[in-house]
Design an enzyme around this catalytic site. Structure first.
Site, PDB file in Angstrom:
ATOM      1  N   VAL A  63       0.815  -1.230   0.000  1.00 46.64           N
ATOM      2  CA  VAL A  63       0.000   0.000   0.000  1.00 46.64           C
ATOM      3  C   VAL A  63       0.843   1.273   0.000  1.00 46.64           C
ATOM      4  O   VAL A  63       0.323   2.358  -0.259  1.00 46.64           O
ATOM      5  CB  VAL A  63      -1.002   0.040   1.189  1.00 46.64           C
ATOM      6  CG1 VAL A  63      -2.040  -1.066   1.083  1.00 46.64           C
ATOM      7  CG2 VAL A  63      -0.284   0.006   2.532  1.00 46.64           C
ATOM      8  N   SER A 151      -6.000   4.275  15.890  1.00 47.13           N
ATOM      9  CA  SER A 151      -5.686   3.515  17.115  1.00 47.13           C
ATOM     10  C   SER A 151      -5.805   4.461  18.303  1.00 47.13           C
ATOM     11  O   SER A 151      -5.631   5.683  18.149  1.00 47.13           O
ATOM     12  CB  SER A 151      -4.249   2.985  17.027  1.00 47.13           C
ATOM     13  OG  SER A 151      -3.768   2.610  18.306  1.00 47.13           O
ATOM     14  N   TYR A 163       4.332   5.241  15.140  1.00 48.16           N
ATOM     15  CA  TYR A 163       2.967   4.696  15.028  1.00 48.16           C
ATOM     16  C   TYR A 163       1.938   5.741  15.466  1.00 48.16           C
ATOM     17  O   TYR A 163       0.925   5.954  14.792  1.00 48.16           O
ATOM     18  CB  TYR A 163       2.879   3.437  15.891  1.00 48.16           C
ATOM     19  CG  TYR A 163       1.602   2.646  15.782  1.00 48.16           C
ATOM     20  CD1 TYR A 163       1.376   1.782  14.706  1.00 48.16           C
ATOM     21  CD2 TYR A 163       0.617   2.722  16.767  1.00 48.16           C
ATOM     22  CE1 TYR A 163       0.204   1.029  14.628  1.00 48.16           C
ATOM     23  CE2 TYR A 163      -0.545   1.979  16.699  1.00 48.16           C
ATOM     24  CZ  TYR A 163      -0.745   1.127  15.631  1.00 48.16           C
ATOM     25  OH  TYR A 163      -1.905   0.386  15.557  1.00 48.16           O
ATOM     26  N   ALA A 165       2.227   9.010  15.525  1.00 52.37           N
ATOM     27  CA  ALA A 165       2.174  10.113  14.557  1.00 52.37           C
ATOM     28  C   ALA A 165       1.371   9.699  13.327  1.00 52.37           C
ATOM     29  O   ALA A 165       0.532  10.456  12.817  1.00 52.37           O
ATOM     30  CB  ALA A 165       3.593  10.522  14.150  1.00 52.37           C
TER      31      ALA A 165
HETATM   32  P1  NAP Z   1      -2.097  -7.574  11.440  1.00 51.67           P
HETATM   33  O1  NAP Z   1      -2.719  -8.851  11.912  1.00 51.67           O
HETATM   34  O2  NAP Z   1      -0.621  -7.432  11.471  1.00 51.67           O
HETATM   35  O3  NAP Z   1      -2.650  -7.264   9.986  1.00 51.67           O
HETATM   36  C1  NAP Z   1      -2.165  -6.223   9.202  1.00 51.67           C
HETATM   37  C2  NAP Z   1      -2.125  -6.705   7.781  1.00 51.67           C
HETATM   38  O4  NAP Z   1      -1.588  -5.640   6.967  1.00 51.67           O
HETATM   39  C3  NAP Z   1      -1.200  -7.916   7.605  1.00 51.67           C
HETATM   40  O5  NAP Z   1      -1.830  -8.908   6.816  1.00 51.67           O
HETATM   41  C4  NAP Z   1      -0.002  -7.324   6.897  1.00 51.67           C
HETATM   42  O6  NAP Z   1       0.668  -8.221   6.022  1.00 51.67           O
HETATM   43  C5  NAP Z   1      -0.651  -6.220   6.078  1.00 51.67           C
HETATM   44  N1  NAP Z   1       0.347  -5.266   5.621  1.00 51.67           N
HETATM   45  C6  NAP Z   1       1.456  -4.836   6.272  1.00 51.67           C
HETATM   46  N2  NAP Z   1       2.151  -3.988   5.498  1.00 51.67           N
HETATM   47  C7  NAP Z   1       1.486  -3.888   4.331  1.00 51.67           C
HETATM   48  C8  NAP Z   1       1.724  -3.185   3.123  1.00 51.67           C
HETATM   49  N3  NAP Z   1       2.806  -2.395   2.966  1.00 51.67           N
HETATM   50  N4  NAP Z   1       0.832  -3.317   2.125  1.00 51.67           N
HETATM   51  C9  NAP Z   1      -0.248  -4.116   2.252  1.00 51.67           C
HETATM   52  N5  NAP Z   1      -0.528  -4.811   3.373  1.00 51.67           N
HETATM   53  C10 NAP Z   1       0.326  -4.703   4.395  1.00 51.67           C
HETATM   54  O7  NAP Z   1      -2.694  -6.347  12.269  1.00 51.67           O
HETATM   55  P2  NAP Z   1      -4.111  -6.141  12.943  1.00 51.67           P
HETATM   56  O8  NAP Z   1      -3.926  -6.268  14.402  1.00 51.67           O
HETATM   57  O9  NAP Z   1      -5.169  -6.932  12.259  1.00 51.67           O
HETATM   58  O10 NAP Z   1      -4.301  -4.575  12.659  1.00 51.67           O
HETATM   59  C11 NAP Z   1      -5.103  -4.049  11.605  1.00 51.67           C
HETATM   60  C12 NAP Z   1      -5.153  -2.536  11.761  1.00 51.67           C
HETATM   61  O11 NAP Z   1      -5.690  -2.197  13.044  1.00 51.67           O
HETATM   62  C13 NAP Z   1      -3.765  -1.865  11.689  1.00 51.67           C
HETATM   63  O12 NAP Z   1      -3.867  -0.644  11.011  1.00 51.67           O
HETATM   64  C14 NAP Z   1      -3.433  -1.635  13.154  1.00 51.67           C
HETATM   65  O13 NAP Z   1      -2.529  -0.565  13.321  1.00 51.67           O
HETATM   66  C15 NAP Z   1      -4.802  -1.323  13.709  1.00 51.67           C
HETATM   67  N6  NAP Z   1      -4.913  -1.531  15.160  1.00 51.67           N
HETATM   68  C16 NAP Z   1      -4.758  -2.781  15.701  1.00 51.67           C
HETATM   69  C17 NAP Z   1      -4.900  -2.946  17.076  1.00 51.67           C
HETATM   70  C18 NAP Z   1      -4.765  -4.314  17.731  1.00 51.67           C
HETATM   71  O14 NAP Z   1      -4.839  -4.387  18.977  1.00 51.67           O
HETATM   72  N7  NAP Z   1      -4.590  -5.400  16.993  1.00 51.67           N
HETATM   73  C19 NAP Z   1      -5.170  -1.856  17.879  1.00 51.67           C
HETATM   74  C20 NAP Z   1      -5.323  -0.595  17.301  1.00 51.67           C
HETATM   75  C21 NAP Z   1      -5.190  -0.449  15.930  1.00 51.67           C
HETATM   76  P3  NAP Z   1       1.922  -9.091   6.580  1.00 51.67           P
HETATM   77  O15 NAP Z   1       1.382  -9.924   7.689  1.00 51.67           O
HETATM   78  O16 NAP Z   1       2.367  -9.831   5.386  1.00 51.67           O
HETATM   79  O17 NAP Z   1       2.920  -8.067   7.063  1.00 51.67           O
END
Ligand code: NAP
Length: 253
Positions: A63, A151, A163, A165
């Protein structure tokens, strides 16, 4: 907007929260464009969802890469003949203290590499995908919805300069876009999750997890489907625009 037959693109769809969104929206009849970095997680998710190919397609894309994003969004437009919703969900962390000192000596600092990596994916990625999706929606004249995933760390969190920022940035982008795109019938909102039970959080040591849960007024971490449920609400409620919905069990950093 009705979810049934709505065309929804989700970035980072192969991850914990993205997959939960795909699953809930598929059950409600949405058509899905699943976008992620790696093909493996997307193929697993597609197999689980078991939708017809015409209703669920996967796209490999970094992305943060402008050419790849423009190419993938053009493919989605061609294959689905439109796009109603984009969820900007892809995100990474590279946590480090800005500066770590001991006895007057610097032990470490956040590297420029860690800063750039997180800003590229979490902020520039949202800019690029949001721009590509909005352009399509404007050309089609159909309106639509964009949701940026921020977040609670957007408020500022130790060890997360990069993160925090980026997440504050995507919240500001959503409000800016809501103002710019409302004349085209496009709504833009932000969802700010607290601690959600994805693999990374669940893999914490039991003592650390218990300590974390004690800090959350709800007494537990959130479920990925509780974030997905919020996306469903935003799709269905046409009067919510330019708002940040915090789904965090009452936790504040
Ligand atoms: P996750 O399981 O790590 O999922 C994120 C996905 O994004 C992964 O499949 C990852 O692929 C993909 N990704 C990473 N870099 C990318 C790129 N350059 N282009 C395309 N895809 C990419 O994280 P999640 O916990 O589900 O989080 C999803 C969103 O919620 C994120 O924006 C995170 O900051 C936000 N968030 C999560 C939490 C939490 O507690 N989990 C809390 C607050 C906010 P790879 O695995 O191949 O790297």
């Amino acid at each position: 907007m009705k979810i049934e037959r709505a065309i929804v693109a989700i970035t980072g769809a192969g991850g914990g929260i993205g997959a939960a969104m795909a699953s809930r929206l598929a059950k409600n009849g949405a058509r899905l464009a699943l976008i992620d970095f790696q093909p493996d997680s997307l193929e697993r998710l597609k197999a689980e969802l078991a939708l017809a190919e015409a209703d669920c397609r996967s796209y490999c894309c970094d992305v943060s890469n402008e050419a790849q994003v423009d190419q993938v969004f053009a493919e989605i437009r061609q294959q689905f003949e439109g796009m109603d919703v984009l969820v900007n969900n892809a995100g990474i962390t590279r946590d480090a203290l800005m500066l770590k000192f001991k006895d007057g000596e610097r032990q470490s600092r956040m590297s420029l590499e860690a800063w750039n990596a997180v800003i590229s994916v979490n902020l520039t990625g949202v800019f690029l995908c949001g721009r590509a999706a909005a352009e399509q929606m404007i050309i089609a004249g159909t309106g639509g919805l964009i949701v940026n995933i921020s977040s609670i760390s957007a408020a500022g969190n130790m060890g997360q300069s990069n993160y925090s920022a980026a997440k504050a940035g995507v919240a500001a982008l959503a409000v800016t876009w809501a103002k710019e795109f409302s004349r085209h019938g496009i709504r833009v909102n932000v969802v700010s999750p607290g601690f959600i039970g994805t693999e990374m959080v669940r893999a914490m040591k039991p003592e650390a997890l218990a300590k974390l849960q004690a800090m959350i007024p709800a007494g537990r971490i959130g479920e990925p489907d509780e974030i997905a449920h919020t996306i469903q609400y935003l799709i269905e409620n046409d009067f919510v625009n330019g708002r940040n919905i915090e789904i965090d069990g009452g936790m504040r950093l």
